[in-house]
Write an enzyme that holds these catalytic residues in place. Structure first.
Site, PDB file in Angstrom:
ATOM      1  N   ASP A 131      -3.292  15.998   5.629  1.00 39.29           N
ATOM      2  CA  ASP A 131      -3.747  16.293   4.256  1.00 39.29           C
ATOM      3  C   ASP A 131      -2.635  17.051   3.547  1.00 39.29           C
ATOM      4  O   ASP A 131      -1.847  17.748   4.181  1.00 39.29           O
ATOM      5  CB  ASP A 131      -5.048  17.126   4.257  1.00 39.29           C
ATOM      6  CG  ASP A 131      -5.667  17.145   2.867  1.00 39.29           C
ATOM      7  OD1 ASP A 131      -6.129  16.071   2.418  1.00 39.29           O
ATOM      8  OD2 ASP A 131      -5.670  18.216   2.218  1.00 39.29           O
TER       9      ASP A 131
HETATM   10  N1  LIG Z   1       4.747   8.915  -2.968  1.00 35.89           N
HETATM   11  C1  LIG Z   1       4.366  10.199  -2.892  1.00 35.89           C
HETATM   12  N2  LIG Z   1       3.113  10.482  -2.431  1.00 35.89           N
HETATM   13  C2  LIG Z   1       2.767  11.794  -2.357  1.00 35.89           C
HETATM   14  C3  LIG Z   1       3.625  12.853  -2.746  1.00 35.89           C
HETATM   15  N3  LIG Z   1       2.965  14.024  -2.549  1.00 35.89           N
HETATM   16  C4  LIG Z   1       1.735  13.727  -2.064  1.00 35.89           C
HETATM   17  N4  LIG Z   1       1.635  12.370  -1.921  1.00 35.89           N
HETATM   18  C5  LIG Z   1       0.475  11.619  -1.429  1.00 35.89           C
HETATM   19  O1  LIG Z   1      -0.676  12.173  -2.036  1.00 35.89           O
HETATM   20  C6  LIG Z   1      -1.783  11.951  -1.172  1.00 35.89           C
HETATM   21  C7  LIG Z   1      -2.491  13.280  -0.978  1.00 35.89           C
HETATM   22  O2  LIG Z   1      -3.848  13.031  -0.768  1.00 35.89           O
HETATM   23  P1  LIG Z   1      -4.578  13.245   0.657  1.00 35.89           P
HETATM   24  O3  LIG Z   1      -5.994  13.557   0.369  1.00 35.89           O
HETATM   25  O4  LIG Z   1      -3.785  14.166   1.513  1.00 35.89           O
HETATM   26  O5  LIG Z   1      -4.466  11.815   1.377  1.00 35.89           O
HETATM   27  P2  LIG Z   1      -5.056  10.424   0.868  1.00 35.89           P
HETATM   28  O6  LIG Z   1      -3.960   9.659   0.201  1.00 35.89           O
HETATM   29  O7  LIG Z   1      -6.314  10.626   0.098  1.00 35.89           O
HETATM   30  O8  LIG Z   1      -5.345   9.665   2.219  1.00 35.89           O
HETATM   31  P3  LIG Z   1      -6.325  10.165   3.390  1.00 35.89           P
HETATM   32  O9  LIG Z   1      -5.439  10.706   4.459  1.00 35.89           O
HETATM   33  O10 LIG Z   1      -7.044   8.899   3.806  1.00 35.89           O
HETATM   34  O11 LIG Z   1      -7.237  11.209   2.801  1.00 35.89           O
HETATM   35  C8  LIG Z   1      -1.221  11.399   0.145  1.00 35.89           C
HETATM   36  O12 LIG Z   1      -1.373  10.006   0.189  1.00 35.89           O
HETATM   37  C9  LIG Z   1       0.245  11.791   0.063  1.00 35.89           C
HETATM   38  O13 LIG Z   1       1.073  10.931   0.829  1.00 35.89           O
HETATM   39  C10 LIG Z   1       4.939  12.511  -3.224  1.00 35.89           C
HETATM   40  O14 LIG Z   1       5.749  13.369  -3.603  1.00 35.89           O
HETATM   41  N5  LIG Z   1       5.257  11.187  -3.266  1.00 35.89           N
END
Ligand SMILES: Nc1nc2c(ncn2[C@@H]2O[C@H](COP(=O)(O)OP(=O)(O)OP(=O)(O)O)[C@@H](O)[C@H]2O)c(=O)[nH]1
Length: 184
Positions: free
Chosen positions: A70
Site C-alpha cells: 500500500d
Molecule cells: N505510476 C505511478 N503510480 C504510482 C505512483 N505513486 C503511487 N502510485 C500507485 O498508486 C496506487 C496507490 O494505491 P494503493 O491503494 O496502494 O494500490 P492500488 O493501486 O489500489 O492496488 P491494490 O494493491 O490492489 O490496492 C498504486 O497502484 C501505486 O503503484 C507514481 O509516482 N507513479
C-alpha cells in the site's frame, strides 16, 4: 526465480516487478482501505497492507509466495490518497506543488518459510508545478488510480528539486529491498 503472486490490482506494481525481472501472477487481494480510520500515514499504510494480506489469505493458500503493498502520499501532515475526481486531483496536486512531499510504501511478502515487512519512505522537494502543465496533466486522466494523483516518473519528474529514497518506493513497491529474499 520462482513465480510469486502480486496480491494487488496495481498496474504500476506489476510494471515494477517486470522491470526487475520478477516472475509473478497478479491477483486482487480485495481489501477495502476505506474501512480504515487511521490518521497517521505510517500506521495507515501498514494496516492497509496487513488488511490486504489477511484478505488474500482468506481466499488463497501459500502454495505460491504472495506480496501485498500500500502507498500513501503526505504533504503538510495530511494523507493524500487517490483523487476522487479532477477537482480533488487539482486540490491534492496543489498541496504538493512547491512543497516537501513524503511517499510511504509498505509491503508484506509471505511464503511458507518467511514473512518480510518493509515500510519505506521517499521524500521529495518539488518545485512549484507550472499551471498550464498541471492543467494538461489533469486533463490527461493519468492521475487516476495513483496515490496523491502523483507520478514521480511522469508529471512530477521535472519538478523534483531534491529526493531522498528509492523511486520504486515512491511508485508503490520497494522492489530492490525485496529481491534478496525472493526464492531463486
Ligand atoms: N505510476 C505511478 N503510480 C504510482 C505512483 N505513486 C503511487 N502510485 C500507485 O498508486 C496506487 C496507490 O494505491 P494503493 O491503494 O496502494 O494500490 P492500488 O493501486 O489500489 O492496488 P491494490 O494493491 O490492489 O490496492 C498504486 O497502484 C501505486 O503503484 C507514481 O509516482 N507513479
Amino acid at each position: 526465480m520462482q513465480t510469486i503472486v502480486l496480491g494487488s490490482s496495481s498496474i504500476t506494481r506489476a510494471e515494477l516487478l517486470t522491470k526487475f525481472g520478477v516472475p509473478f501472477i497478479q491477483r486482487d487481494a480485495g481489501f477495502d482501505e476505506e474501512s480504515l480510520r487511521i490518521a497517521d500515514p505510517a500506521h495507515f499504510v501498514y494496516h492497509a497492507t496487513k488488511g490486504k494480506m489477511q484478505s488474500y489469505l482468506e481466499q488463497y493458500d501459500l502454495e505460491m509466495p504472495v506480496l501485498c503493498a500500500d502507498t500513501v502520499v503526505t504533504a503538510n501532515g495530511q494523507i493524500l490518497r487517490k483523487a476522487k475526481d479532477k477537482t480533488d486531483a487539482k486540490r491534492i496536486l496543489e498541496a504538493q506543488s512547491g512543497n516537501t512531499v513524503s511517499i510511504l510504501s509498505c509491503m508484506i511478502y509471505k511464503s511458507k518459510t518467511i514473512e518480510l515487512i518493509d515500510l519505506s519512505t521517499t521524500d521529495y522537494l518539488f518545485l512549484p508545478f507550472e499551471p498550464k502543465a498541471l492543467q494538461d496533466y489533469l486533463e490527461s486522466d493519468e492521475w487516476k488510480g495513483k496515490a496523491g494523483a502523483c507520478m514521480v516518473e511522469g508529471f512530477c519528474k521535472s519538478y523534483i528539486k531534491e529526493v531522498v529514497g528509492l523511486e520504486s518506493t515512491a511508485m508503490g513497491l520497494s522492489v530492490e529491498k525485496l529481491l534478496p529474499f525472493l526464492p531463486q
